[in-house]
Write an enzyme that holds these catalytic residues in place. Structure first.
Site, PDB file in Angstrom:
ATOM      1  CG  ASP A 145      -0.266  -0.419   2.507  1.00  0.00           C
ATOM      2  OD1 ASP A 145       0.970  -0.330   2.592  1.00  0.00           O
ATOM      3  OD2 ASP A 145      -0.961  -0.819   3.448  1.00  0.00           O
ATOM      4  CD  GLU A 164      -8.654   1.317   7.697  1.00  0.00           C
ATOM      5  OE1 GLU A 164      -8.368   0.261   8.313  1.00  0.00           O
ATOM      6  OE2 GLU A 164      -8.268   2.432   8.087  1.00  0.00           O
ATOM      7  CG  ASN A 217      -8.837  -1.199  11.703  1.00  0.00           C
ATOM      8  OD1 ASN A 217      -7.939  -1.954  11.336  1.00  0.00           O
ATOM      9  ND2 ASN A 217      -9.154  -0.094  11.061  1.00  0.00           N
ATOM     10  CG  HIS A 226      -5.857  -2.173   8.690  1.00  0.00           C
ATOM     11  ND1 HIS A 226      -5.882  -0.815   8.925  1.00  0.00           N
ATOM     12  CD2 HIS A 226      -4.586  -2.550   8.989  1.00  0.00           C
ATOM     13  CE1 HIS A 226      -4.697  -0.413   9.330  1.00  0.00           C
ATOM     14  NE2 HIS A 226      -3.895  -1.440   9.382  1.00  0.00           N
TER      15      HIS A 226
HETATM   16  P1  PGA Z   1       1.967  -1.922  12.976  1.00  0.00           P
HETATM   17  O1  PGA Z   1       0.894  -1.787  11.814  1.00  0.00           O
HETATM   18  O2  PGA Z   1       2.851  -3.077  12.615  1.00  0.00           O
HETATM   19  O3  PGA Z   1       2.701  -0.610  12.937  1.00  0.00           O
HETATM   20  O4  PGA Z   1       1.226  -2.143  14.230  1.00  0.00           O
HETATM   21  C1  PGA Z   1       0.270  -2.915  11.312  1.00  0.00           C
HETATM   22  C2  PGA Z   1      -0.779  -2.501  10.298  1.00  0.00           C
HETATM   23  O5  PGA Z   1      -1.447  -1.477  10.486  1.00  0.00           O
HETATM   24  O6  PGA Z   1      -0.942  -3.227   9.323  1.00  0.00           O
END
Ligand code: PGA
Length: 279
Positions: A87, A162, A155, A157
């Site tokens: 992304d 999302e 959340n 994702h």
């Molecule tokens: P993080 O993010 O490893 O910084 O917790 C994971 C994500 O949002 O996919």
């Protein structure tokens, strides 16, 4: 789905590096080795190396550091590998410190023998982000990603898909949830600077990778991991789409595993894993 529970974030990174290294090792003829047996070519590309799907965020950083260490100290070569990112933020120039194109180079690919021209990400900083998303999907469709490394949002994702993302989604524009903006504000001077829009591989795009490796550490990921692994398949938890994949590995530390109902079973299965079965 294979659930691997490790005692610490460090042990998670070691295991993730082992798994990724099993895809990138090339023999002296430039052909991928076959760590999983004769039928398992681990996704060699015409470049001679594997196509790797990589992720940004904090969790994969320890894995990248371990892979860099193995490259420098143990001759682990990524020669011929191609990288596709999950992304990108819309509106950040590729050389912006927090763009994901810049982040993956700073944190990983600049430190190993991956050709910079072989690192691809969605073009978030163009006049037509919708076309950029379609172009990226087209590009990735022409490659077979051997292994896709994934983090998970609080959340649920994966990538920036999302909750309520279509289970059939492909690379497209998404609007971030306020929760994600709050989670990512630590990388910016303030939450106001976090872009509201992103381009992300879709859930169907991610499903096409040969192997999905999701890493999560810390208690703040426990609820999302429980929903992804043991909850219903639902767009409310995009990571639950790993349940559909024939080769998905969920690699977590004890804290991130703390809300799993069948935790003991996963540990039992791991301890009794046949020696002839690759991770
Ligand atoms: P993080 O993010 O490893 O910084 O917790 C994971 C994500 O949002 O996919």
């Amino acid at each position: 789905m294979e659930i691997l529970i490790r005692p610490s974030a460090y042990a998670v990174a070691q295991q993730a590096a082992d798994i990724i290294a099993s895809y990138v090792r090339v023999d002296h003829n430039g052909s991928p080795q076959n760590p999983g047996g004769a039928d398992d070519d681990r996704g060699g590309d015409s470049n001679g190396g594997a196509v790797l799907g990589l992720a940004t965020g904090s969790t994969p950083l320890a894995t990248y550091q371990e892979l860099i260490r193995r490259h420098k100290q143990e001759d682990l070569s990524f020669r011929g590998c191609t990288v596709f990112m999950l992304d990108e933020y819309v509106g950040l120039a590729p050389d912006h410190e927090q763009s994901y194109a810049r982040t993956i180079r700073r944190e990983f690919t600049d430190h190993v023998d991956i050709d910079d021209a072989d690192v691809y990400s969605p073009a978030g900083n163009t006049a037509d982000p919708l076309q950029a998303a379609a172009d990226y999907e087209e590009l990735i469709t022409r490659k077979q990603v051997a292994i896709q490394l994934l983090g998970i949002g609080t959340n649920g994702h994966i990538g920036f898909n999302e909750p309520t993302s279509s289970l059939n989604s492909v690379t497209r524009l998404k609007t971030l949830q306020p929760q994600t903006i709050a989670d990512n504000a630590r990388f910016f001077d303030s939450a106001d600077e976090v872009p509201k829009h992103v381009l992300t591989q879709g859930l169907a795009t991610i499903q096409r990778a040969g192997h999905l490796l999701l890493v999560a550490t810390g208690a703040n990921k426990a609820a999302a991991i429980a929903a992804a692994v043991e909850g219903p398949l639902s767009s409310m938890c995009p990571a639950s789409t790993l349940q559909l994949h024939p080769h998905a590995t969920v690699l977590v530390d004890e804290q991130a595993a703390s809300l799993l109902t069948f935790r003991e079973y996963y540990q039992y299965a791991d301890q009794n894993k046949p020696s002839y079965q690759a991770y």
